[in-house]
Design a protein around this motif. Structure first.
Motif, short mmCIF file in Angstrom:
data_model
loop_
_atom_site.label_atom_id
_atom_site.label_comp_id
_atom_site.label_asym_id
_atom_site.label_seq_id
_atom_site.Cartn_x
_atom_site.Cartn_y
_atom_site.Cartn_z
N MET A 1 0.85 -1.17 0.00
CA MET A 1 0.00 0.00 0.00
C MET A 1 0.89 1.23 0.00
N ILE A 2 0.39 2.31 -0.60
CA ILE A 2 1.17 3.55 -0.71
C ILE A 2 0.44 4.67 0.00
N ALA A 3 1.14 5.32 0.91
CA ALA A 3 0.59 6.46 1.64
C ALA A 3 1.12 7.75 1.04
N GLY A 4 0.22 8.73 0.89
CA GLY A 4 0.64 10.07 0.52
C GLY A 4 0.76 10.89 1.79
N LEU A 5 1.79 11.70 1.87
CA LEU A 5 2.07 12.51 3.06
C LEU A 5 2.30 13.95 2.62
N ASP A 6 1.77 14.89 3.35
CA ASP A 6 1.94 16.29 2.96
C ASP A 6 1.89 17.17 4.20
N ASN A 7 2.93 17.98 4.34
CA ASN A 7 2.93 18.98 5.42
C ASN A 7 3.16 20.38 4.85
N GLY A 8 2.92 20.52 3.53
CA GLY A 8 3.08 21.82 2.89
C GLY A 8 4.51 22.23 2.67
N ALA A 9 5.44 21.27 2.59
CA ALA A 9 6.87 21.59 2.42
C ALA A 9 7.06 22.46 1.20
N ARG A 10 7.86 23.50 1.36
CA ARG A 10 8.11 24.43 0.25
C ARG A 10 9.35 24.04 -0.55
N THR A 11 10.20 23.19 0.01
CA THR A 11 11.43 22.79 -0.69
C THR A 11 11.56 21.27 -0.71
N VAL A 12 12.36 20.80 -1.64
CA VAL A 12 12.66 19.38 -1.73
C VAL A 12 13.37 18.92 -0.45
N ALA A 13 14.26 19.73 0.07
CA ALA A 13 14.98 19.36 1.30
C ALA A 13 14.02 19.17 2.47
N GLN A 14 13.02 20.06 2.59
CA GLN A 14 12.03 19.92 3.66
C GLN A 14 11.22 18.64 3.48
N ALA A 15 10.86 18.32 2.25
CA ALA A 15 10.09 17.10 1.99
C ALA A 15 10.93 15.85 2.27
N GLU A 16 12.21 15.87 1.88
CA GLU A 16 13.08 14.74 2.19
C GLU A 16 13.20 14.55 3.70
N HIS A 17 13.30 15.66 4.41
CA HIS A 17 13.37 15.59 5.87
C HIS A 17 12.11 14.93 6.43
N LEU A 18 10.95 15.30 5.89
CA LEU A 18 9.69 14.68 6.33
C LEU A 18 9.73 13.17 6.10
N LEU A 19 10.16 12.75 4.92
CA LEU A 19 10.23 11.30 4.64
C LEU A 19 11.09 10.58 5.68
N HIS A 20 12.25 11.12 5.97
CA HIS A 20 13.14 10.49 6.96
C HIS A 20 12.51 10.48 8.35
N GLN A 21 11.82 11.56 8.71
CA GLN A 21 11.12 11.61 10.01
C GLN A 21 10.05 10.52 10.10
N VAL A 22 9.27 10.37 9.04
CA VAL A 22 8.18 9.39 9.04
C VAL A 22 8.74 7.97 9.10
N VAL A 23 9.77 7.69 8.31
CA VAL A 23 10.38 6.35 8.34
C VAL A 23 10.88 6.03 9.74
N GLU A 24 11.52 6.99 10.38
CA GLU A 24 12.01 6.79 11.75
C GLU A 24 10.85 6.62 12.73
N ALA A 25 9.84 7.49 12.64
CA ALA A 25 8.70 7.42 13.57
C ALA A 25 7.94 6.10 13.46
N LEU A 26 7.87 5.56 12.25
CA LEU A 26 7.14 4.30 12.04
C LEU A 26 8.04 3.08 12.21
N GLY A 27 9.34 3.29 12.39
CA GLY A 27 10.26 2.17 12.56
C GLY A 27 10.38 1.31 11.31
N LEU A 28 10.34 1.94 10.13
CA LEU A 28 10.40 1.20 8.88
C LEU A 28 11.83 0.85 8.52
N SER A 29 11.99 -0.20 7.72
CA SER A 29 13.32 -0.65 7.30
C SER A 29 13.80 0.17 6.11
#
Length: 187
Positions: A1-29
């Protein structure tokens, strides 16, 4: 399954940071596929994300302020952007791939064949060249590999590598720290 995530990031760096935060928060491999997507929803264009999930998404574990689209479910003020990101990822028609199997272990230099064998990348395309590079062509990663979804395949866009060694070496077309537009002539 694929989740879409959005926090209104204005830059690619901010969006990449969000991805890393979510992976860590969910304990994903490290085997997940996570992408950034340029979306235009609401008042401003911004960068949303998508992420493959093997099971249930516990939204309570997500960072504060993250809107989610998962299947037909939408939560949060930026859920429309999250839905666009999830749809592009699911169809493999759009998205800049930040997290992918094998992406964490890439050395600074390897051959195209090694890249294709070690990672989830399906193909390498060299800009302005009709034919794909041979498997023995050297790829200089600079520690930054960001494939894209193109024609349903995870595709690394590459270009001839800069440097003193002419011919036969390529590098990802996306560079790690690009010079901002106008940086050399606007004060």
């Amino acid at each position: 399954m694929i989740a879409g995530l959005d926090n209104g990031a204005r830059t690619v760096a901010q969006a990449e940071h969000l991805l890393h935060q979510v992976v860590e928060a969910l304990g994903l491999s490290s085997g997940v596929v996570g992408c950034t997507h340029f979306v235009r929803t609401g008042d401003l264009p911004h960068v949303a994300c998508s992420l493959t999930l093997a099971g249930h998404l516990e939204t309570s574990r997500l960072p504060e302020g993250v809107s989610v689209a998962l299947g037909d479910s939408r939560t949060g003020p930026d859920a429309e952007g999250a839905a666009v990101a999830a749809a592009e990822h699911a169809a493999r028609t759009g998205g800049r791939v930040v997290l992918f199997p094998g992406g964490d272990d890439l050395p600074g230099t390897l051959t195209v064949g090694e890249l294709l064998d070690r990672t989830a990348i399906d193909r390498v395309v060299v800009l302005a060249q009709a034919e794909p590079p041979a498997d023995d062509v050297v790829l200089v990663t600079n520690g930054h590999v960001r494939p894209v979804w193109r024609d349903g395949l995870m595709t690394l866009l590459a270009m001839p590598a800069p440097g003193p060694t002419p011919g036969g070496r390529i590098a990802p077309a996306e560079v790690p720290d690009p010079t901002p537009c106008c940086a050399d002539h606007v004060s």
